[in-house]
Write a protein that holds these residues in place. Structure first.
Motif, PDB file in Angstrom:
ATOM      1  N   LEU A 525      83.586  88.144  73.896  1.00  0.00           N
ATOM      2  CA  LEU A 525      83.591  89.597  74.079  1.00  0.00           C
ATOM      3  C   LEU A 525      84.486  90.149  72.973  1.00  0.00           C
ATOM      4  CD1 LEU A 525      82.391  91.604  76.174  1.00  0.00           C
ATOM      5  CD2 LEU A 525      84.600  91.525  77.344  1.00  0.00           C
ATOM      6  N   LEU A 526      83.881  90.882  72.053  1.00  0.00           N
ATOM      7  CA  LEU A 526      84.596  91.384  70.886  1.00  0.00           C
ATOM      8  C   LEU A 526      84.547  92.901  70.852  1.00  0.00           C
ATOM      9  CD1 LEU A 526      83.037  89.043  68.136  1.00  0.00           C
ATOM     10  CD2 LEU A 526      85.004  88.554  69.601  1.00  0.00           C
ATOM     11  N   VAL A 527      85.572  93.506  70.316  1.00  0.00           N
ATOM     12  CA  VAL A 527      85.497  94.890  69.853  1.00  0.00           C
ATOM     13  C   VAL A 527      85.363  94.785  68.341  1.00  0.00           C
ATOM     14  CG1 VAL A 527      86.733  97.047  69.534  1.00  0.00           C
ATOM     15  CG2 VAL A 527      86.760  95.921  71.762  1.00  0.00           C
ATOM     16  N   ALA A 528      84.220  95.199  67.812  1.00  0.00           N
ATOM     17  CA  ALA A 528      83.917  94.878  66.418  1.00  0.00           C
ATOM     18  C   ALA A 528      83.223  96.023  65.707  1.00  0.00           C
ATOM     19  CB  ALA A 528      83.033  93.631  66.360  1.00  0.00           C
ATOM     20  N   ASP A 529      83.485  96.083  64.407  1.00  0.00           N
ATOM     21  CA  ASP A 529      82.649  96.847  63.490  1.00  0.00           C
ATOM     22  C   ASP A 529      82.359  95.925  62.316  1.00  0.00           C
ATOM     23  OD1 ASP A 529      84.996  96.816  61.995  1.00  0.00           O
ATOM     24  OD2 ASP A 529      85.438  98.937  62.327  1.00  0.00           O
ATOM     25  N   LEU A 530      81.901  96.475  61.200  1.00  0.00           N
ATOM     26  CA  LEU A 530      81.556  95.608  60.086  1.00  0.00           C
ATOM     27  C   LEU A 530      82.783  95.068  59.359  1.00  0.00           C
ATOM     28  CD1 LEU A 530      78.495  97.532  58.585  1.00  0.00           C
ATOM     29  CD2 LEU A 530      78.520  95.717  60.304  1.00  0.00           C
ATOM     30  N   THR A 531      83.916  95.739  59.499  1.00  0.00           N
ATOM     31  CA  THR A 531      85.100  95.317  58.754  1.00  0.00           C
ATOM     32  C   THR A 531      85.935  94.278  59.478  1.00  0.00           C
ATOM     33  OG1 THR A 531      86.441  97.127  59.651  1.00  0.00           O
ATOM     34  CG2 THR A 531      85.225  97.569  57.610  1.00  0.00           C
ATOM     35  N   GLY A 532      85.823  94.187  60.792  1.00  0.00           N
ATOM     36  CA  GLY A 532      86.658  93.239  61.513  1.00  0.00           C
ATOM     37  C   GLY A 532      86.351  93.230  62.996  1.00  0.00           C
ATOM     38  N   TYR A 533      87.164  92.490  63.742  1.00  0.00           N
ATOM     39  CA  TYR A 533      86.928  92.364  65.183  1.00  0.00           C
ATOM     40  C   TYR A 533      88.225  92.003  65.882  1.00  0.00           C
ATOM     41  CZ  TYR A 533      87.363  87.322  64.647  1.00  0.00           C
ATOM     42  OH  TYR A 533      87.855  86.057  64.391  1.00  0.00           O
ATOM     43  N   ASP A 534      88.272  92.303  67.160  1.00  0.00           N
ATOM     44  CA  ASP A 534      89.309  91.814  68.061  1.00  0.00           C
ATOM     45  C   ASP A 534      88.623  91.065  69.186  1.00  0.00           C
ATOM     46  OD1 ASP A 534      91.630  92.886  66.796  1.00  0.00           O
ATOM     47  OD2 ASP A 534      91.119  94.872  67.596  1.00  0.00           O
ATOM     48  N   ARG A 535      89.120  89.887  69.488  1.00  0.00           N
ATOM     49  CA  ARG A 535      88.585  89.113  70.606  1.00  0.00           C
ATOM     50  C   ARG A 535      89.284  89.598  71.872  1.00  0.00           C
ATOM     51  NH1 ARG A 535      89.398  82.677  71.946  1.00  0.00           N
ATOM     52  NH2 ARG A 535      87.295  82.238  72.782  1.00  0.00           N
ATOM     53  N   VAL A 536      88.543  90.334  72.703  1.00  0.00           N
ATOM     54  CA  VAL A 536      89.152  90.951  73.883  1.00  0.00           C
ATOM     55  C   VAL A 536      88.794  90.221  75.173  1.00  0.00           C
ATOM     56  CG1 VAL A 536      89.289  93.223  72.800  1.00  0.00           C
ATOM     57  CG2 VAL A 536      87.233  92.596  74.084  1.00  0.00           C
ATOM     58  N   GLY A 537      87.973  89.198  75.086  1.00  0.00           N
ATOM     59  CA  GLY A 537      87.613  88.434  76.274  1.00  0.00           C
ATOM     60  C   GLY A 537      86.689  87.288  75.907  1.00  0.00           C
ATOM     61  N   HIS A 538      86.557  86.351  76.836  1.00  0.00           N
ATOM     62  CA  HIS A 538      85.698  85.198  76.584  1.00  0.00           C
ATOM     63  C   HIS A 538      85.550  84.414  77.879  1.00  0.00           C
ATOM     64  CE1 HIS A 538      89.281  82.557  76.594  1.00  0.00           C
ATOM     65  NE2 HIS A 538      89.871  83.554  75.943  1.00  0.00           N
ATOM     66  N   LEU A 539      84.533  83.573  77.914  1.00  0.00           N
ATOM     67  CA  LEU A 539      84.441  82.611  79.009  1.00  0.00           C
ATOM     68  C   LEU A 539      85.625  81.655  78.905  1.00  0.00           C
ATOM     69  CD1 LEU A 539      80.636  81.701  78.942  1.00  0.00           C
ATOM     70  CD2 LEU A 539      81.796  83.237  80.534  1.00  0.00           C
ATOM     71  N   GLU A 540      86.090  81.152  80.050  1.00  0.00           N
ATOM     72  CA  GLU A 540      87.190  80.200  79.995  1.00  0.00           C
ATOM     73  C   GLU A 540      86.779  78.971  79.200  1.00  0.00           C
ATOM     74  OE1 GLU A 540      84.812  80.240  82.136  1.00  0.00           O
ATOM     75  OE2 GLU A 540      85.364  79.287  84.020  1.00  0.00           O
ATOM     76  N   THR A 541      87.762  78.345  78.593  1.00  0.00           N
ATOM     77  CA  THR A 541      87.454  77.146  77.824  1.00  0.00           C
ATOM     78  C   THR A 541      87.455  75.917  78.725  1.00  0.00           C
ATOM     79  OG1 THR A 541      89.760  76.728  77.241  1.00  0.00           O
ATOM     80  CG2 THR A 541      88.480  78.120  75.736  1.00  0.00           C
ATOM     81  N   VAL A 542      86.549  75.004  78.403  1.00  0.00           N
ATOM     82  CA  VAL A 542      86.490  73.706  79.072  1.00  0.00           C
ATOM     83  C   VAL A 542      86.313  72.651  77.982  1.00  0.00           C
ATOM     84  CG1 VAL A 542      85.530  74.580  81.238  1.00  0.00           C
ATOM     85  CG2 VAL A 542      83.997  73.896  79.392  1.00  0.00           C
ATOM     86  N   PRO A 543      86.702  71.417  78.253  1.00  0.00           N
ATOM     87  CA  PRO A 543      86.545  70.379  77.230  1.00  0.00           C
ATOM     88  C   PRO A 543      85.085  69.976  77.049  1.00  0.00           C
ATOM     89  CG  PRO A 543      87.467  69.431  79.232  1.00  0.00           C
ATOM     90  CD  PRO A 543      87.423  70.916  79.444  1.00  0.00           C
ATOM     91  N   MET A 544      84.767  69.524  75.846  1.00  0.00           N
ATOM     92  CA  MET A 544      83.457  68.933  75.535  1.00  0.00           C
ATOM     93  C   MET A 544      83.660  67.433  75.391  1.00  0.00           C
ATOM     94  SD  MET A 544      81.789  71.535  72.726  1.00  0.00           S
ATOM     95  CE  MET A 544      80.594  70.281  72.266  1.00  0.00           C
ATOM     96  N   PRO A 545      83.520  66.678  76.458  1.00  0.00           N
ATOM     97  CA  PRO A 545      83.828  65.245  76.400  1.00  0.00           C
ATOM     98  C   PRO A 545      82.931  64.509  75.407  1.00  0.00           C
ATOM     99  CG  PRO A 545      83.544  65.996  78.670  1.00  0.00           C
ATOM    100  CD  PRO A 545      83.062  67.092  77.797  1.00  0.00           C
ATOM    101  N   GLY A 546      83.572  63.936  74.400  1.00  0.00           N
ATOM    102  CA  GLY A 546      82.801  63.236  73.381  1.00  0.00           C
ATOM    103  C   GLY A 546      82.382  64.105  72.224  1.00  0.00           C
ATOM    104  N   GLY A 547      82.778  65.379  72.220  1.00  0.00           N
ATOM    105  CA  GLY A 547      82.436  66.266  71.112  1.00  0.00           C
ATOM    106  C   GLY A 547      80.943  66.494  71.011  1.00  0.00           C
ATOM    107  N   VAL A 548      80.365  66.115  69.882  1.00  0.00           N
ATOM    108  CA  VAL A 548      78.933  66.333  69.651  1.00  0.00           C
ATOM    109  C   VAL A 548      78.091  65.630  70.711  1.00  0.00           C
ATOM    110  CG1 VAL A 548      77.032  65.915  68.040  1.00  0.00           C
ATOM    111  CG2 VAL A 548      79.241  66.681  67.182  1.00  0.00           C
ATOM    112  N   ALA A 549      78.583  64.529  71.262  1.00  0.00           N
ATOM    113  CA  ALA A 549      77.833  63.818  72.299  1.00  0.00           C
ATOM    114  C   ALA A 549      77.557  64.719  73.494  1.00  0.00           C
ATOM    115  CB  ALA A 549      78.596  62.571  72.742  1.00  0.00           C
ATOM    116  N   ALA A 550      78.464  65.662  73.770  1.00  0.00           N
ATOM    117  CA  ALA A 550      78.271  66.570  74.901  1.00  0.00           C
ATOM    118  C   ALA A 550      77.141  67.555  74.648  1.00  0.00           C
ATOM    119  CB  ALA A 550      79.572  67.326  75.195  1.00  0.00           C
ATOM    120  N   VAL A 551      76.840  67.833  73.376  1.00  0.00           N
ATOM    121  CA  VAL A 551      75.699  68.699  73.052  1.00  0.00           C
ATOM    122  C   VAL A 551      74.396  67.976  73.368  1.00  0.00           C
ATOM    123  CG1 VAL A 551      74.510  69.938  71.205  1.00  0.00           C
ATOM    124  CG2 VAL A 551      77.019  69.897  71.266  1.00  0.00           C
ATOM    125  N   HIS A 552      74.352  66.683  73.080  1.00  0.00           N
ATOM    126  CA  HIS A 552      73.133  65.900  73.288  1.00  0.00           C
ATOM    127  C   HIS A 552      72.992  65.403  74.730  1.00  0.00           C
ATOM    128  CE1 HIS A 552      72.444  66.037  69.019  1.00  0.00           C
ATOM    129  NE2 HIS A 552      73.600  65.443  68.771  1.00  0.00           N
TER     130      HIS A 552
END
Length: 759
Positions: A525-552
């Protein structure tokens, strides 16, 4: 312009006005108004000088844009009074070459109705000729080598006109007047057919290919922008064979049908989809498959939607008409490689897949994949922007003061070159994960910068240092470099797509993007225009066990979410039982953070839900798990999980709350389709609430939605509807994809807005 007292006017016409019959149109229009003068092409577009009665001149100038040919796009028209000469007659002047290139090139365009009539008319000299075209249709971008757009600057230069075609080409009353690809069987390209070893096969090439398809063989067909692999769509055995040979385990194939009636037998065609299917670009359109469709299940396994398209060349039309059934038509490549477009390369790479090759001798200068779109609220929602759309520029209401090259992302790569008020987003390059695709990327940049005369002074790139597109940029020492955060580029792309500069509340949901805080972003969730942005929110972070392996292996993301929610007290769920032996090790890796970067990705949240619902524990293509959740969702379910964001940052903890609701319903034996729908609705409602919270703090009332997750039209519709009910103005994509295929446009406009920040 004030034309009073002026008898001769010089007119400059800019836009897509070459290769679309604009000069013949001007010639005929001048004759209609009884004006003298000339018209011609140059490297900036079309130039016209007309002389005559001032009232007729005024009407003529007005009609240049009002009555322009169907394929023309007049962007700008300027006039200047010049001294009259008194010379009679009106002519098409010789094209003028120069050092600057401003002329635009038309995309390749589907066969027009008049040429289809020629094709099917027994008395017509082009009856059955598979390369029939005119000023209103045919190859353009894929055959152009240089500008101005004249035959000598295309691959058709290798086919001198016969007397009949030359007469048509020179006849102002003929629709092939100055049609650069004009040809016939006496002077144009010809078909040939060879077997898998390259040996010529006797007989009519088209009839042989039709018989091979009818017999269940796989035929490599040379099209406009490259080779396709074709086989009959109703035979599960042959489609499965194609999958095995192509190493494409489950990713859906596109299907081509002869006409709209044949398409309607395969999918439900809403009224808004008809002009998309039948329009000049002729993309693949994703539509709901009919239960009685005669299409093998292996064409799109586990997917309710089917990608369908209509023929866009005479060759395709002849093939489908003679065969009498739909065909699978998929890119001629091995999975993850670029589409083959040169004959020798195609024979080498496709020989292990195809049983034979239907070829022709017109060179393809630029390889171009088929475009793919969805239809959202009556508008196109691009998934892949390529043939039929490229190289039409994205016109913008602001200027690029310095020429820009934007290198795009790693997956679904496109690049973008920009100058003036135009951004030229490239055709689909693909995933930059091997040498062949990287070569297509660098070759494409060389072609675009030369064709559109862009000498970049700024090169924009993603912040991820391991992306091959970023490495390409960072190796350049002749330009100013600008790194653009991935999700800021997504929101900037949506702004540019809508011709706006912000600021907005930006919601960027995708798989992964490099975050400046060392985490992998993707639910932003950003407040943004073309020159920049502020990150004002996001989903909570969780680990990706194994890194790229978690994508597959999405079950790893399920393990990560379930461990964060339940710890050692994970409920006895099917996903846990399926992976009971490996579960403790994966959870341990997640807890220690070893090779387990934390991510806020919405795509990874979908992965977790997909595995929990038993849909996908492993994927064979990007986005497969998320697609499965969308496809499963029950269309009649209206409820959503009542998840509230905990804490001051909007969206925080929403993912864990949604997963807990999914688990509760699953343990209560709720229908999985209803669970999938409630998950979508709960996430959408959380986005709306989060936007409301940001509006209270900032006063912003416009929301821009971008990122590959917003290709999901179920989620997109619920988010847009909720935002509109809350009196938000909502920006969505319609000219470039919301996925990483639109990233390069976002990078380019950010570079233009803050060039001083580079370095």
């Amino acid at each position: 312009m004030e034309l009073a007292g002026v008898c001769r006017v010089h007119v400059r016409v800019e836009g897509i006005v070459q290769g679309v019959g604009f000069r013949p149109f001007v010639y005929a229009l001048a004759g209609e108004y009884d004006l003298s003068g000339f018209v011609g092409n140059d490297t900036a577009g079309v130039f016209v000088e007309v002389e005559g009665d001032r009232d007729r001149l005024a009407a003529f100038v007005a009609d240049l844009s009002r009555r322009a040919p169907a394929l023309a796009q007049v962007e700008r028209l300027t006039t200047e009074a010049v001294p009259p000469t008194g010379r009679p007659g009106f002519v098409i002047a010789t094209s003028v070459t120069g050092v600057g290139r401003e002329a635009l090139i038309s995309p390749d365009t589907a066969t027009c109705a008049d040429c289809l009539a020629d094709l099917s008319g027994p008395a017509n000299r082009r009856h059955g000729y598979p390369f029939t075209n005119c000023t209103n249709c045919g190859p353009r971008f894929t055959i152009v080598e240089d500008v101005p757009y004249d035959r000598r600057a295309t691959t058709m230069a290798e086919f001198p006109l016969c007397a009949d075609c030359a007469t048509e080409y020179a006849d102002p009353g003929n629709r092939r007047f100055h049609a650069e690809p004009v040809c016939c069987s006496a002077c144009g390209p010809a078909l040939r057919i060879v077997d898998a070893e390259g040996a010529p096969v006797p007989g009519d090439p088209l009839n042989t290919a039709v018989q091979w398809l009818r017999d269940g063989l796989i035929v490599a067909v040379k099209g406009l922008g490259g080779y396709h692999l074709a086989t009959r769509a109703d035979d599960d055995r042959v489609v499965s064979t194609l999958r095995a040979r192509k190493h494409r385990a489950e990713k859906p194939f596109a299907v081509m049908a002869a006409d709209l009636r044949a398409v309607r037998a395969l999918v439900d065609v809403a009224p808004a989809a008809v002009p998309v299917l039948t329009g000049a670009p002729r993309p693949v359109v994703l539509l709901p498959r009919r239960a009685d469709a005669r299409v093998a299940a292996s064409v799109a396994p586990g997917i309710r939607d089917l990608g369908v398209m209509l023929p866009y060349t005479p060759l395709h039309q002849l093939l489908l008409d003679r065969l009498g059934m739909p065909i699978v038509l998929t890119s001629g490549n091995v999975s993850d490689e670029p589409i083959a477009h040169r004959d020798d390369d195609a024979r080498r790479r496709l020989a292990p897949i195809a049983d034979g090759f239907l070829m022709h001798d017109r060179r393809i200068h630029v390889r171009t994949d088929d475009s793919v779109v969805r239809v959202f609220r009556g508008r196109e929602l691009p998934v892949r922007r390529s043939r039929g759309y490229v190289p039409t520029p994205i016109s913008l209401p602001w200027r690029f003061d310095r020429p820009v090259l934007a290198c795009g992302a790693e997956l679904k790569n496109t690049f973008c070159v920009a100058k003036g008020q135009r951004a030229f987003v490239s055709h689909h390059i693909g995933d930059l994960e091997n040498y062949e695709t990287l070569r297509a990327f660098t070759d494409g940049i060389a072609h675009f910068t030369r064709l559109f005369d862009v000498r970049p002074e700024i090169v924009a790139h993603d912040l991820h240092p391991e992306y091959l597109s970023s490495k390409y940029a960072l190796q350049r020492d002749d330009v100013e470099l600008l790194g653009v955060q991935h999700h800021h580029a997504h929101i900037a792309s949506c702004l540019a797509d809508n011709g706006e500069s912000g600021p907005v509340i930006g919601v960027a949901f995708d798989g992964l993007g490099y975050g400046p805080d060392g985490t992998l972003w993707g639910g932003e969730l950003l407040v943004a225009d073309l020159t920049g942005y502020d990150r004002v929110g996001h989903l909570e972070t969780v680990p990706m066990p194994g890194g790229v392996a978690a994508v597959h292996e999405p079950w790893r993301m399920a393990a990560a979410y379930l461990d964060e929610i339940y710890g050692d007290a994970v409920p006895d769920l099917p996903v846990w039982r399926r992976h009971e032996r490996r579960w403790p090790a994966v959870v341990a890796v997640a807890r220690t953070g070893t090779n387990s970067p934390r991510t806020s990705s919405a795509g990874r949240l979908f992965d977790a839900v997909s595995a929990i619902l038993g849909l996908r524990d492993r994927v064979t293509y990007e986005g497969q798990a998320a697609i499965a959740v969308e496809q499963l969702a029950h269309p009649d379910e209206r409820g959503g999980y009542p998840v509230e964001a905990a804490g001051p940052v909007p969206l925080l903890d929403v993912g864990r709350g949604l997963v807990r609701c999914v688990v509760d319903d699953l343990l209560a034996n709720v229908d999985p389709g209803r669970i999938a729908a409630r998950f979508h609705h709960g996430l959408a409602d959380a986005v709306v609430r989060a936007a409301g919270a940001v509006r209270e703090r900032t006063g912003l009332a416009t929301v821009a939605l971008s990122g590959g997750v917003f290709q999901n039209v179920l989620l997109l519709d619920r988010v847009v509807s909720g935002l509109e009910r809350d009196r938000f103005r909502v920006l969505v994509h319609s000219r470039v994809p919301p996925n990483d295929g639109g990233i390069s446009l976002g990078q380019a406009v950010v570079a233009a807005a803050r060039p001083a920040a580079a370095g």
